[in-house]
Write an enzyme that holds these catalytic residues in place. Sequence first.
Site, PDB file in Angstrom:
ATOM      1  N   LYS A  45      45.207 -52.655  15.116  1.00 59.32           N
ATOM      2  CA  LYS A  45      45.329 -52.986  13.689  1.00 59.32           C
ATOM      3  C   LYS A  45      46.753 -53.365  13.295  1.00 59.32           C
ATOM      4  CE  LYS A  45      41.390 -50.986  11.317  1.00 59.32           C
ATOM      5  NZ  LYS A  45      40.912 -50.087  10.268  1.00 59.32           N
ATOM      6  N   ASN A  77      44.119 -46.944  15.767  1.00 59.47           N
ATOM      7  CA  ASN A  77      43.782 -48.166  16.482  1.00 59.47           C
ATOM      8  C   ASN A  77      45.011 -49.082  16.541  1.00 59.47           C
ATOM      9  OD1 ASN A  77      42.813 -50.586  17.338  1.00 59.47           O
ATOM     10  ND2 ASN A  77      41.161 -50.744  15.807  1.00 59.47           N
ATOM     11  N   PRO A  78      45.711 -49.146  17.703  1.00 61.78           N
ATOM     12  CA  PRO A  78      46.932 -49.968  17.782  1.00 61.78           C
ATOM     13  C   PRO A  78      46.642 -51.439  17.532  1.00 61.78           C
ATOM     14  CG  PRO A  78      46.378 -49.005  19.946  1.00 61.78           C
ATOM     15  CD  PRO A  78      45.360 -48.494  18.968  1.00 61.78           C
ATOM     16  N   ASP A  80      40.071 -48.486   3.939  1.00 61.87           N
ATOM     17  CA  ASP A  80      38.697 -48.067   4.149  1.00 61.87           C
ATOM     18  C   ASP A  80      37.833 -49.240   3.702  1.00 61.87           C
ATOM     19  OD1 ASP A  80      37.101 -45.842   5.118  1.00 61.87           O
ATOM     20  OD2 ASP A  80      36.165 -45.903   3.154  1.00 61.87           O
ATOM     21  N   ASP A 100      29.306 -58.583  10.508  1.00 62.02           N
ATOM     22  CA  ASP A 100      29.579 -60.021  10.312  1.00 62.02           C
ATOM     23  C   ASP A 100      28.378 -60.932  10.574  1.00 62.02           C
ATOM     24  OD1 ASP A 100      32.157 -59.848   9.381  1.00 62.02           O
ATOM     25  OD2 ASP A 100      33.101 -60.174  11.326  1.00 62.02           O
ATOM     26  N   HIS A 156      37.291 -59.821   2.084  1.00 64.14           N
ATOM     27  CA  HIS A 156      37.620 -58.664   1.257  1.00 64.14           C
ATOM     28  C   HIS A 156      38.993 -58.117   1.623  1.00 64.14           C
ATOM     29  CE1 HIS A 156      35.534 -57.812   4.909  1.00 64.14           C
ATOM     30  NE2 HIS A 156      35.668 -56.506   4.851  1.00 64.14           N
TER      31      HIS A 156
HETATM   32  P1  IMP Z   1      36.300 -47.902   8.332  1.00 64.67           P
HETATM   33  O1  IMP Z   1      37.041 -48.019   9.621  1.00 64.67           O
HETATM   34  O2  IMP Z   1      35.909 -46.531   7.943  1.00 64.67           O
HETATM   35  O3  IMP Z   1      36.963 -48.661   7.222  1.00 64.67           O
HETATM   36  O4  IMP Z   1      34.881 -48.586   8.639  1.00 64.67           O
HETATM   37  C1  IMP Z   1      34.627 -49.866   8.258  1.00 64.67           C
HETATM   38  C2  IMP Z   1      33.292 -50.321   8.827  1.00 64.67           C
HETATM   39  O5  IMP Z   1      32.739 -51.252   7.904  1.00 64.67           O
HETATM   40  C3  IMP Z   1      33.474 -51.062  10.116  1.00 64.67           C
HETATM   41  O6  IMP Z   1      33.186 -50.264  11.218  1.00 64.67           O
HETATM   42  C4  IMP Z   1      32.471 -52.201   9.997  1.00 64.67           C
HETATM   43  O7  IMP Z   1      31.243 -51.777  10.431  1.00 64.67           O
HETATM   44  C5  IMP Z   1      32.320 -52.425   8.528  1.00 64.67           C
HETATM   45  N1  IMP Z   1      33.155 -53.558   8.126  1.00 64.67           N
HETATM   46  C6  IMP Z   1      34.290 -53.516   7.388  1.00 64.67           C
HETATM   47  N2  IMP Z   1      34.818 -54.735   7.259  1.00 64.67           N
HETATM   48  C7  IMP Z   1      34.009 -55.572   7.933  1.00 64.67           C
HETATM   49  C8  IMP Z   1      34.056 -56.969   8.178  1.00 64.67           C
HETATM   50  O8  IMP Z   1      34.958 -57.726   7.780  1.00 64.67           O
HETATM   51  N3  IMP Z   1      33.046 -57.462   8.919  1.00 64.67           N
HETATM   52  C9  IMP Z   1      32.044 -56.702   9.409  1.00 64.67           C
HETATM   53  N4  IMP Z   1      31.960 -55.403   9.231  1.00 64.67           N
HETATM   54  C10 IMP Z   1      32.942 -54.832   8.488  1.00 64.67           C
END
Ligand code: IMP
Length: 200
Positions: free
Chosen positions: A20, A17-18, A75, A161, A186
Amino acid sequence: MNLKLIKGMRIVAATHNPGKVPEIAALLGQDYEILTAGQLALPEPEETETTFGGNAMLKARHAARLSGEVALADDSGLSVAALDGAPGVYSARWAGPSKDFALAIRKVETRLEERGDPDRRAWFTSALAVAWPDGPCLVVEGVVEGALTFPPRGDRGFGYDPIFIPDGGTQTFGEMEPAEKDAISHRARAFAKLRAALID
Ligand code: IMP
């Protein structure tokens, strides 16, 4: 071996994902050349671990091994106390292939109703891993605790959120100014730990 991030160093962000990159640059400081695994056409590994730290480490190690550069991976997800920590590492997967978070939020609400447990405590976790191509890997975690509210409120932010109210607040992450969320999130807490450990 120098396990520090040196100014000017190349860091591969283990993401496709650019979008990020600016976020990582802002959180890490502007002193690094950040490339993404997508730009380098590195394949994405399957997230087979059962903890946030485990998955972050798996992704960082994979990108470091294939690129020969220091790699950073994250993650993250939402854990709900009354659901024994679910959706946890499956937070993204609960939204299905179309990444429908209205669906994922309904699923959380339905599961809570099925449990019949009034406990609405929940927390977001962000794990960050930095891996060196020759083996070492550092993992840190940041957590923000809070409570869930239904129906969802606010159209800022993303993912879960709109149902999460951090402890000490009244607004959901979906209602807050982005800067307010960024001050306590977080992810911000995990990056602060990472900076303290790896940057002089
Ligand atoms: P990852 O890309 O595998 O780390 O997936 C993280 C998932 O957790 C995201 O798709 C969101 O659904 C959820 N998530 C992580 N951080 C947040 C946040 O700050 N707000 C809302 N959802 C979050």
